[in-house]
Write an enzyme that holds these catalytic residues in place. Structure first.
Site, short mmCIF file in Angstrom:
data_model
loop_
_atom_site.label_atom_id
_atom_site.label_comp_id
_atom_site.label_asym_id
_atom_site.label_seq_id
_atom_site.Cartn_x
_atom_site.Cartn_y
_atom_site.Cartn_z
N LYS A 161 42.42 39.20 43.27
CA LYS A 161 42.17 38.49 44.36
C LYS A 161 42.39 37.81 44.63
O LYS A 161 42.53 36.95 45.89
CB LYS A 161 40.55 38.26 43.66
CG LYS A 161 39.46 39.94 43.69
CD LYS A 161 39.99 41.59 44.50
CE LYS A 161 39.54 40.59 45.85
NZ LYS A 161 39.16 42.34 46.34
N SER B 243 38.15 47.31 34.06
CA SER B 243 39.19 48.16 35.48
C SER B 243 40.37 48.82 34.92
O SER B 243 40.61 49.45 35.03
CB SER B 243 38.66 47.83 37.02
OG SER B 243 39.46 46.22 36.70
C1 LIG Z 1 38.10 43.59 37.74
C2 LIG Z 1 38.27 44.08 39.50
N1 LIG Z 1 39.21 45.04 39.47
C3 LIG Z 1 39.61 45.26 41.03
C4 LIG Z 1 38.82 45.05 41.76
C5 LIG Z 1 39.11 46.03 42.71
O1 LIG Z 1 40.44 45.62 43.73
P1 LIG Z 1 39.91 45.53 45.51
O2 LIG Z 1 39.16 44.95 45.81
O3 LIG Z 1 40.96 45.05 45.68
O4 LIG Z 1 39.34 47.15 45.98
C6 LIG Z 1 38.06 44.14 41.96
C7 LIG Z 1 38.35 43.32 42.85
O5 LIG Z 1 36.37 42.69 43.41
C8 LIG Z 1 37.77 42.93 40.92
O6 LIG Z 1 37.27 42.25 39.70
#
Ligand SMILES: Cc1ncc(COP(=O)(O)O)c(C=O)c1O
Length: 301
Positions: free
Chosen positions: A43, A260
């Site tokens: 981010k 994630s």
């Molecule tokens: C830990 C984590 N994984 C994945 C994402 C997903 O990214 P994006 O916001 O670019 O879709 C985020 C976004 O906040 C995140 O904090």
């Protein structure tokens, strides 16, 4: 010598993931190690891009406070960039985000306003909209869910780096969906380079999940930047299996990644099981040290 912390955003390593190598020897899996960004997550790219876009447009001045809703990592990124550039930062977060995230943004000097944990990230979005409506001139509201500078950061950064690091030779791109910025911006550029690259978006399997940072789109406020036509597939990742994979790569490869990233690898394994050979690239958004208090890596989960 580094010219300042914000100049260190991007340029992250592309790691080879070996966990599924013996199962699928003709498939290579690589991941962008986004915790190498100075704020510790993917981010940083979006937050810096949105703040610098606001500066260029004159929408952000030092008389304003940067405000947004965030499940955590964007908040850390805003807090870091805000501190580096001398802006006040106010963040609306659901009450249940991990203790590490709350402590981090506070350490950078940002203010936190808590929304109801039961209302999830959508409750935080609604609260920030109310706060901005009450004092429209007091805030700069980047609105990461609708701001084109968010996917642009990945179109101009993440995707270009992936093309350089792979020599442009990849067959699949996989990314989780939060704001959808990472997936949308990166996929757009990769498909312009080679339309045969298959893109797979990963969301949680259902509305009640433990994959912090990811959004279950069918039951959420759909981000304005989401571009479904860029996804060849949208898969739902199960929470437990994603946790298990995150735990495995920590213990067998020394890759301490967050929830994630486990979901992204769950999808990578599913792709690997369906192709005879290929080069899969995914994104590891953050490190597991952001989730130690959740028990993700052992103990009572
Ligand atoms: C830990 C984590 N994984 C994945 C994402 C997903 O990214 P994006 O916001 O670019 O879709 C985020 C976004 O906040 C995140 O904090």
């Amino acid at each position: 010598m580094a010219p300042g912390i914000t100049k260190l955003v991007g340029g992250t390593p592309l790691l080879k993931v070996r966990t599924f190598e013996s199962e699928f020897p003709r498939v290579q899996i690589y991941a962008k190690a986004e915790w190498f960004n100075p704020g510790g997550s993917v981010k940083d790219r979006a937050a810096l891009a949105m703040i610098e876009d606001g500066e260029r447009r004159g929408a952000l001045t030092h008389s304003k406070t940067i405000i947004d809703s965030t499940s955590g990592n964007t908040g850390v990124a805003y807090a870091m960039v805000g501190a580096a550039k001398g802006y006040r930062v106010k963040l609306v977060m659901p009450g249940n985000v991990s203790a590490e995230r709350k402590a981090l943004v506070t350490a950078y000097g940002a203010e936190i306003v808590y929304s109801d944990a039961g209302d999830g990230s959508d409750g935080a979005i609604r609260m920030v909209r109310d706060l901005v409506a009450m004092d429209p001139n007091g805030y700069f509201y980047p609105d990461q869910y609708s701001n084109p500078a968010n996917p642009r950061a990945h179109y101009e950064g993440t995707a270009v780096e992936i093309l350089e690091q792979t020599g442009g030779h990849l067959t699949h791109f996989i990314a989780g969906l939060g704001t959808t910025g990472t997936f949308v911006g990166t996929s757009r550029r990769l498909k312009e380079h080679d339309p045969t690259i298959r893109t797979i978006a990963v969301q949680p399997e259902d509305a009640f999940h433990g994959l912090e940072g990811l959004k279950h789109l069918p039951t959420a406020i759909v981000p304005g930047i989401w571009t479904p036509s860029l996804a060849d597939e949208v898969w739902g990742a199960p929470t437990e299996a994603s946790y298990d994979i995150a735990q495995t790569v920590a213990r067998t490869e020394g890759l301490l990644v967050g929830h994630s990233s486990g979901a992204a690898l769950w999808a990578a394994r599913r792709v690997a099981a369906t192709v005879s050979e290929g080069v899969i690239v995914t994104v590891f958004p953050d490190s597991g040290d952001r989730y130690l208090s959740t028990g993700l890596y052992g103990g009572n989960r």
